[in-house]
Design a protein around this motif. Structure first.
Motif, PDB file in Angstrom:
ATOM      1  N   LEU A  43     -21.838 -53.324  12.535  1.00 21.29           N
ATOM      2  CA  LEU A  43     -22.688 -52.452  12.509  1.00 21.29           C
ATOM      3  C   LEU A  43     -22.153 -51.111  12.857  1.00 21.29           C
ATOM      4  O   LEU A  43     -22.211 -49.972  11.897  1.00 21.29           O
ATOM      5  CB  LEU A  43     -23.934 -52.512  13.729  1.00 21.29           C
ATOM      6  CG  LEU A  43     -25.015 -51.321  13.471  1.00 21.29           C
ATOM      7  CD1 LEU A  43     -26.025 -51.231  12.384  1.00 21.29           C
ATOM      8  CD2 LEU A  43     -25.879 -51.499  14.790  1.00 21.29           C
ATOM      9  N   VAL A  85     -23.386 -50.919   3.192  1.00 18.58           N
ATOM     10  CA  VAL A  85     -23.248 -49.169   3.271  1.00 18.58           C
ATOM     11  C   VAL A  85     -24.451 -48.446   2.336  1.00 18.58           C
ATOM     12  O   VAL A  85     -24.550 -48.885   1.207  1.00 18.58           O
ATOM     13  CB  VAL A  85     -21.780 -49.049   2.516  1.00 18.58           C
ATOM     14  CG1 VAL A  85     -21.664 -47.509   2.841  1.00 18.58           C
ATOM     15  CG2 VAL A  85     -20.771 -49.606   3.348  1.00 18.58           C
ATOM     16  N   THR A 125     -20.200 -49.519   9.963  1.00 18.47           N
ATOM     17  CA  THR A 125     -20.995 -48.932   9.014  1.00 18.47           C
ATOM     18  C   THR A 125     -21.523 -47.477   9.057  1.00 18.47           C
ATOM     19  O   THR A 125     -22.178 -46.905   8.435  1.00 18.47           O
ATOM     20  CB  THR A 125     -22.039 -49.798   8.553  1.00 18.47           C
ATOM     21  OG1 THR A 125     -22.787 -50.118   9.432  1.00 18.47           O
ATOM     22  CG2 THR A 125     -21.190 -51.202   7.657  1.00 18.47           C
ATOM     23  N   LEU A 126     -21.313 -46.903  10.297  1.00 18.14           N
ATOM     24  CA  LEU A 126     -21.859 -45.612  10.628  1.00 18.14           C
ATOM     25  C   LEU A 126     -21.061 -44.621   9.672  1.00 18.14           C
ATOM     26  O   LEU A 126     -19.828 -44.650   9.647  1.00 18.14           O
ATOM     27  CB  LEU A 126     -22.021 -45.406  12.225  1.00 18.14           C
ATOM     28  CG  LEU A 126     -22.900 -46.298  12.948  1.00 18.14           C
ATOM     29  CD1 LEU A 126     -22.746 -45.897  14.331  1.00 18.14           C
ATOM     30  CD2 LEU A 126     -24.112 -46.495  12.548  1.00 18.14           C
ATOM     31  N   ASP A 127     -21.897 -43.375   9.404  1.00 12.87           N
ATOM     32  CA  ASP A 127     -21.309 -42.569   8.843  1.00 12.87           C
ATOM     33  C   ASP A 127     -20.067 -41.764   9.381  1.00 12.87           C
ATOM     34  O   ASP A 127     -18.894 -41.458   8.635  1.00 12.87           O
ATOM     35  CB  ASP A 127     -22.303 -41.344   8.491  1.00 12.87           C
ATOM     36  CG  ASP A 127     -22.762 -41.463   7.171  1.00 12.87           C
ATOM     37  OD1 ASP A 127     -22.557 -42.261   6.475  1.00 12.87           O
ATOM     38  OD2 ASP A 127     -23.890 -40.688   6.828  1.00 12.87           O
ATOM     39  N   LEU A 153     -29.522 -44.651  15.728  1.00 13.62           N
ATOM     40  CA  LEU A 153     -28.188 -45.204  15.710  1.00 13.62           C
ATOM     41  C   LEU A 153     -27.429 -45.430  14.346  1.00 13.62           C
ATOM     42  O   LEU A 153     -26.570 -45.024  13.955  1.00 13.62           O
ATOM     43  CB  LEU A 153     -27.850 -46.305  16.743  1.00 13.62           C
ATOM     44  CG  LEU A 153     -26.330 -46.779  16.689  1.00 13.62           C
ATOM     45  CD1 LEU A 153     -25.421 -45.551  17.037  1.00 13.62           C
ATOM     46  CD2 LEU A 153     -26.192 -47.883  17.077  1.00 13.62           C
ATOM     47  N   CYS A 154     -28.419 -45.990  13.579  1.00 10.48           N
ATOM     48  CA  CYS A 154     -28.203 -46.548  12.463  1.00 10.48           C
ATOM     49  C   CYS A 154     -28.005 -45.898  11.182  1.00 10.48           C
ATOM     50  O   CYS A 154     -28.274 -46.469  10.178  1.00 10.48           O
ATOM     51  CB  CYS A 154     -28.938 -47.841  12.090  1.00 10.48           C
ATOM     52  SG  CYS A 154     -29.095 -48.905  13.501  1.00 10.48           S
ATOM     53  N   ASP A 155     -28.306 -44.507  11.204  1.00  9.52           N
ATOM     54  CA  ASP A 155     -28.572 -43.587  10.117  1.00  9.52           C
ATOM     55  C   ASP A 155     -27.455 -43.782   9.104  1.00  9.52           C
ATOM     56  O   ASP A 155     -27.779 -43.764   7.949  1.00  9.52           O
ATOM     57  CB  ASP A 155     -28.488 -42.159  10.575  1.00  9.52           C
ATOM     58  CG  ASP A 155     -27.310 -41.715  11.055  1.00  9.52           C
ATOM     59  OD1 ASP A 155     -26.881 -40.740  10.652  1.00  9.52           O
ATOM     60  OD2 ASP A 155     -26.779 -42.204  12.212  1.00  9.52           O
ATOM     61  N   GLY A 156     -26.069 -44.143   9.594  1.00  7.61           N
ATOM     62  CA  GLY A 156     -25.108 -44.220   8.567  1.00  7.61           C
ATOM     63  C   GLY A 156     -24.963 -45.628   7.859  1.00  7.61           C
ATOM     64  O   GLY A 156     -24.057 -45.520   7.147  1.00  7.61           O
ATOM     65  N   ALA A 157     -25.705 -46.602   8.422  1.00  6.96           N
ATOM     66  CA  ALA A 157     -25.259 -48.041   8.034  1.00  6.96           C
ATOM     67  C   ALA A 157     -25.999 -48.119   6.778  1.00  6.96           C
ATOM     68  O   ALA A 157     -26.041 -47.407   6.170  1.00  6.96           O
ATOM     69  CB  ALA A 157     -25.753 -48.928   9.242  1.00  6.96           C
TER      70      ALA A 157
END
Lengths: 335, 335, 335, 335
Positions: D52, C276, D55-57, C307-311
């Protein structure tokens, strides 16, 4: 709370479930998909036993949207709690404190000497065990009432509030004049003790159990808060894993995770977590770096003659050095 | 006990250690090797805190030759203990028993019906919770005194001794007429409770904690035995691991391991270990196959109207089938 | 190595054991105590399988005095190893480095942009996956050769040495021009791969397995070193425990423990450990505070469209802030 | 697959997620609740990386309705798979087999003698290690090609198909004439090896990793099956936990859990799980009682002269006794 029903759930099972939730005063919103039917529960679901529901034949999974803890939840209490530990010592919400002292209270001379030394080095709270949880019934169990008396002598001499562990609700009358009552890891789910502590007005330092999740720690805090006592300091002191190089595995990620989930302050006990004094300094620094609100460190006074010099306790000199570096690290992260 | 000293241990450290052990009345035998010096301790080392010694600077490792438990130790008590549970029901030493009943006592009608059903199916002890340890303070906590009263009604109706959980030493007066007192997994290291249970004369069913080793389980039994109460039934009910497919991981190897280390009988609780009723039968059979002295199984009476039909409880009919197969497996291994 | 024999060990068992050790060229020193006989082994015991010996009927316990790793052992190599990662970048022995880059190499534009950004923010090594270990056979497995080619383009553009994961010894020819080869957690005990890596002359970044002890990590390093390749960077990236609030539990105490046991440098990967991105900063700071020799952090370039900005990835801006604070913490502990 | 969005998810985050799933060819069904928005994905979600997404926001949680494994899934293949191991030996679907033999192949005399003995006692498959995964690079690593040759001699003499471990895909040509190829616990997630094994037509015995979940074990089976090789035997051999009384903790509940989730057969290895020969019999019986499709047991031939007589191996006589009782237990549960 969302209940995901199995594809093969029978109508009568679903009806029974609806009836059950309706009786609990919950609104129900059904949503039928290709592979599953989803039941959304609206209202106060904190009384619903999610584990039980999850094991029903018709249910595939249960997902809480709302956490089961309310009073400990940051969502309903966005500001950090600041705990007043007595004698003007505040912990949490930016106020960082060092709690230090010996594993066990042994004598007046010992506890007063340690108290003076740790105060001089920057500690603001004095810890010391009077009731000791020991794995063996044949091991020394602490000085009990006499230990509590000696702690108060040390408080008198130094002005430091005292933190000490309770092991049974029946001992509460003895703790009346204690500033902060500690609940040890083994008692984190001693629910009868937690309920009693909810009825007093005194800060509780609640240690995470060796095999308890962060969520269970918060539920134990909720037990105390549900009784009306909102002054809780959480403490991470290592969890049990397969690794044997250290006594326990210190889960430092618990600090930022807890800061997201709750408004209660979090302190770290690097002494019990590692069990080895050489590891106390690096772990204390790491705890400060990731945002802990305080540290609880074992300090022994007379290493030359004491048996325990090599164990998890620091000497006052070592503690003074650690304290200095800890505060420098804290200055970096709060800059 | 053997203390392996580090190569670099200083003479003064060794001397201090010798003095410490001598004060405890222990004989010391030194043996110097090329890489290490070994200190053999002679006498009763059960009071020595091996964990503490192991963390000393001068010490590389500590190895107990003698286990720290004495009264629970098979070495000093080679014959199996047989526990008299009341009404002529013996458990251990070849006497295998089924303990069955609902998770919680809910009503007289319920507990009496379940008691009659499980007795007919082969159970010899009735279980039922009156005080329930719940993770959430908002969940149902049991019927308390009323629950105990209803259990006694069921005993009257069926002649089965009753097993029920205690959560606090202060409740002991309420348990005077209970046949077997259960200590739950969360209280396995509630040492104050264990001490009190040592002073009564009633069998204790001691459950292993979720994160406790087999050795710690035996030390908790030793706490009770040290007080004078020797009638202990150990219970494995799953340990906490990384696997989430089952609620806990049932450690069945604990059965033969415990049978080597102790004379106390061992029962298995497949219901709590797995949390899913479909898994109760295979795990009950496996427990019988590896030599358990008894099983503790949750049975609910009225699955048609009860919410919990799909959870970890069996119906009386399912229990009867399991009981039949369990006894057949037991016949194989005792043939 | 010390072998503690059981009280009840038979003479013929002891004789067979003596003969076995004698054949291995080991000297034997017997010491008879009241409760146990101790066999001290003198010589190179690294080939002795302690686990096997410990399970023999006659043996109570085995205790290594000498660790089973030699080349990785600080006892025989007191000075810190400094690893030359190429382009003048040294890691270890006081030289602290930031390794940063995306989880997977996706395109030339992406990898070059990230490389430039992380370099500007203070990173000295570029990471990026070309071969990706994925739990599912249906998930994206990386760009393979093309990914390696793109990493080299980014190196050309920035001058940063590259770190990337190998998954099979058969792929080694493709890694000839890679600066640092990473062995992932799942391959930590892929002994055939480790042996092959012992025959090359290139730094290896060896990640600790999810369920591997610190001692096993060092034995895997020893596999590589036994082949002649001494340039190893150890990496802690979280272990598997019962806690599910974070993806893994980051075992930061491994840093000072490893620094005692080995001369090899230790880096921490807070991105994979926590899973996170909000937790990367606090854990990176904690790692720096307890003395890590470097950090390995996932950075993604285009959070707006990715896509992964929050991961678990940071943006370059977030990484720059983390880098600044990390260096400030490091300044405190090295002051 | 159900994606539960956070209350505070922004519209642009939701839109990006919708676009991402649409590109993967998935249908999307939105359902807005009071506390959360739920996105239901329709179509083949096996390629979606749930970890994956989780874990996104914007995402609170992800819940698979469909398991990520397809070919291993009992839903799409309700009948038990029966694996043909050669020489007419079938395993699974009611056909129970005993696999026995020494830990390592040491000599022709040894392997032939053991093979004859275990066959006489009821075993139908011969196991023996030629390539041995060893924690230490200095320990004996097996006889390699010569070991494989000797296994084939034993097969010739007894007619038993042979099971032996592969450690690297590059060794595959040597295994052409092996009947069943074993993948060890440490290689369960050596994905490159799994892929190669998918391209051959030979049964694979896939051992669960020490820290791998049941779901991960099935995903590793899926790797092999995705390549076209459907003949897989799963093997539980103990997982790593905090308990040190046994080498590993045998997770027997994995047997019925796997039987629900997959059509592939499941065997248990009580020898490696416990590491102690005295525990092999009770755990073998327990495995049979809970429905295992086979057992894999270490048997050594010449305990009088062998070092390992006390370790995890049984003598042929002990094995014969275990085999007899195992079959009697199996008769009870299949009656």
């Amino acid at each position: 709370m969302i209940v995901i029903l199995k594809h093969e759930a029978r109508q009568e099972q679903i009806d029974r479930l609806r009836e059950f939730f309706a009786k609990m005063g919950l609104g129900i919103h059904m949503s039928e998909g290709e592979n599953a039917t989803i039941m959304g529960l609206i209202g106060d679901t904190s009384r619903v036993d999610a584990d039980l529901i999850a094991t029903l034949d018709a249910v595939d999974a249960v997902r809480r949207i709302q956490e089961p803890y309310k009073q400990a939840n940051r969502k309903f209490h966005p500001d950090d709690s600041v705990i007043d530990c007595g004698a003007g010592v505040k912990l949490g919400g930016g106020a960082f404190q060092l709690i230090a002292g010996p594993c066990s209270v042994e004598s007046e001379e010992q506890i007063v000497a340690v108290a003076k030394a740790v105060k001089a080095a920057g500690a603001s709270l004095l810890r010391g065990g009077a009731f000791k949880p020991r794995t063996s019934p044949y091991a020394f169990q602490g000085l009990h009432e006499e230990g509590l008396r000696l702690l108060k002598v040390a408080r008198q001499e130094t002005g430091m509030p005292i933190v000490t562990e309770i092991m049974d609700a029946a001992h509460l009358p003895l703790f009346e004049d204690v500033d902060v009552i500690q609940v040890g890891a083994r008692n984190m789910q001693n629910f009868e003790l937690l309920k009693e502590l909810g009825h007093i007005r005194k800060p509780i330092l609640l240690k995470r159990g060796l095999a308890n999740t962060i969520s269970e720690l918060l539920m134990s805090a909720e037990y105390i808060m549900a009784g009306g006592n909102e002054d809780i300091i959480l403490c991470e002191r290592g969890i049990r894993t397969f690794e044997t190089a250290t006594r326990n595995t210190l889960d430092l990620a618990a600090v930022p995770v807890l800061h997201e989930k709750t408004h209660l302050p979090v302190v770290i006990d690097p002494s019990h977590a590692t069990g080895v004094n050489r590891l106390v300094r690096p772990m204390a620094l790491a705890a400060a770096a990731c945002g802990a609100d305080g540290l609880m460190i074992e300090v022994h006074n007379d290493p030359k003659h004491a048996l325990c010099d090599g164990a998890q306790s620091l000497t006052p000199e070592e503690f003074a050095e650690v304290a200095k570096q800890v505060l420098a690290v804290r200055a970096v992260i709060t800059a």
